[in-house]
Design a protein around this motif. Structure first.
Motif, short mmCIF file in Angstrom:
data_model
loop_
_atom_site.label_atom_id
_atom_site.label_comp_id
_atom_site.label_asym_id
_atom_site.label_seq_id
_atom_site.Cartn_x
_atom_site.Cartn_y
_atom_site.Cartn_z
N PHE A 8 15.81 65.34 -31.41
CA PHE A 8 15.46 63.98 -31.84
C PHE A 8 13.95 63.85 -32.00
O PHE A 8 13.43 62.74 -32.11
N ALA A 9 13.23 64.99 -31.99
CA ALA A 9 11.78 64.99 -32.14
C ALA A 9 11.13 64.04 -31.15
O ALA A 9 10.31 63.19 -31.50
N ALA A 10 11.51 64.21 -29.89
CA ALA A 10 10.98 63.35 -28.84
C ALA A 10 9.47 63.55 -28.71
O ALA A 10 8.98 64.68 -28.71
N ALA A 11 8.74 62.44 -28.59
CA ALA A 11 7.31 62.54 -28.34
C ALA A 11 7.07 63.06 -26.93
O ALA A 11 7.79 62.71 -26.00
N ALA A 12 6.09 63.94 -26.79
CA ALA A 12 5.79 64.50 -25.48
C ALA A 12 5.35 63.41 -24.53
O ALA A 12 4.82 62.37 -24.95
N PRO A 13 5.55 63.59 -23.21
CA PRO A 13 5.09 62.60 -22.23
C PRO A 13 3.60 62.33 -22.40
O PRO A 13 2.82 63.23 -22.73
N ALA A 14 3.23 61.08 -22.18
CA ALA A 14 1.83 60.69 -22.34
C ALA A 14 0.95 61.50 -21.39
O ALA A 14 1.26 61.67 -20.22
#
Length: 343
Positions: A8-14
């Motif tokens: 799902f092309a998750a954004a990496a943790p901040a």
């Protein structure tokens, strides 16, 4: 059996990076993982479609096109295209273009989606959820099968002897139907003779057998050959050197993600007992070491009367790029040979 990954092309943790740099890095690493999956011998890589802050897959076809230019053998598919909220003409054109770039490796998995944010975003009524999908699937299949299209429906302007280009490399671009747990969806896929991708993200996988049987019965009744009625299984999963390592790495991010989503949907928070049940012998999560994962894939296949494709969804648990690449290597070098031997 084909084995691959859906993302799902998750954004990496901040972290310390800016939001823009974080998003750029996440997509760069995703393309790197698709290339690595191709190198490691995985059969398929799918990209989902969401329109939410935590996912970067709103333009699925662009990600797949970028991957198509850097890979040579792996199939590239949507997982899923939210067809209810899309224009079938544009969907076909985009994936026909990916097929040309990839020399015949593009596929579409069309579905209605498990989130609803696409409906207000594109000015559609959620009340038309099923009617939109049914009509647009009909048009998408017609475009695939006919170069010059005449068609009329309720939700899209009519087409009158309209030529639709480009045409793909593959004579018949593969279109699967993605389903959750709605019996009518299984029956529709069977009646149309479409390959079926079943998303099982919770509960016990074997409980979906009656629905898979319904799909096969509907397909047979409509006159489709059994070999045309392929069944795929999409499950949350992760592979590490040992089951203990996999569980300890996967659980924290999984619990955070599904507790957050659960708040939107009225679900209770994720507990460790719940997670342990899901990673047990019959639970839907395919999380573990190489041998346990291979055995579970085979067990799920047998419980559903045989499956033709299995895909892991791994990037929902805040795992690092290194951890995900390691899992891809283990799947390619260890899991796939074990599953094929077991079959």
């Amino acid at each position: 059996m084909e084995i691959g990954i859906d993302s799902f092309a998750a954004a990496a943790p901040a972290g310390t990076d800016s939001q823009t740099e974080n998003r750029r890095k996440s997509l760069t690493e995703l393309i790197d993982r698709i290339v690595y999956a191709d190198e490691m011998g995985l059969d398929v890589f799918g990209i989902g479609e969401h329109h939410r802050k935590e996912f970067l897959d709103s333009a699925t076809a662009i990600i797949l096109a970028a991957a198509a230019a850097r890979t040579s053998r792996i199939k590239l598919t949507s997982a899923v295209t939210v067809l209810s909220a899309a224009d079938p003409v544009r969907v076909f054109q985009e994936f026909a273009t990916i097929d040309l770039i990839s020399n015949g490796r593009a596929e579409i998995i069309a579905g209605r989606g498990s989130f609803t944010e696409a409906f207000p975003l594109f000015g559609l009524r959620l009340n038309d959820y099923d009617a939109l999908f049914s009509e647009k699937l009909e048009l998408l299949l017609k475009i695939r099968d006919e170069e010059i299209v005449t068609w009329r429906g309720q939700f899209r302007p009519a087409l009158n002897q309209q030529a639709i280009y480009p045409r793909p490399v593959q004579e018949s671009l593969p279109i699967w139907q993605g389903v959750g747990g709605t019996p009518a969806s299984f029956a529709r896929a069977g009646t149309l003779g479409l390959p079926l991708m079943v998303a099982v993200i919770g509960g016990e996988t074997h409980r979906f057998r009656p629905l898979v049987d319904l799909y096969r019965e509907a397909g047979a009744k409509a006159g489709h050959a059994p070999e045309k009625l392929k069944v795929g299984l999409h499950s949350l999963g992760y592979v590490a050197e040992s089951t203990e390592q996999a569980v300890e790495a996967y659980y924290p991010g999984y619990a955070e993600t599904f507790t957050r989503i659960g708040r939107e949907r009225g679900w209770p928070p994720v507990t460790r007992n719940h997670f342990n049940a899901q990673t047990g012998p019959f639970g839907a999560l395919v999380v573990g070491g190489v041998e346990d994962v291979a055995e579970k894939i085979l067990r799920h296949s047998e419980s559903l009367g045989g499956i033709d494709r299995f895909t892991f969804q791994m990037d929902n648990a805040n795992l690092s790029h290194t951890q995900l690449k390691n899992a891809i290597e283990l799947i390619g070098k260890e899991v796939i040979p074990r599953v094929k031997a077991g079959l």
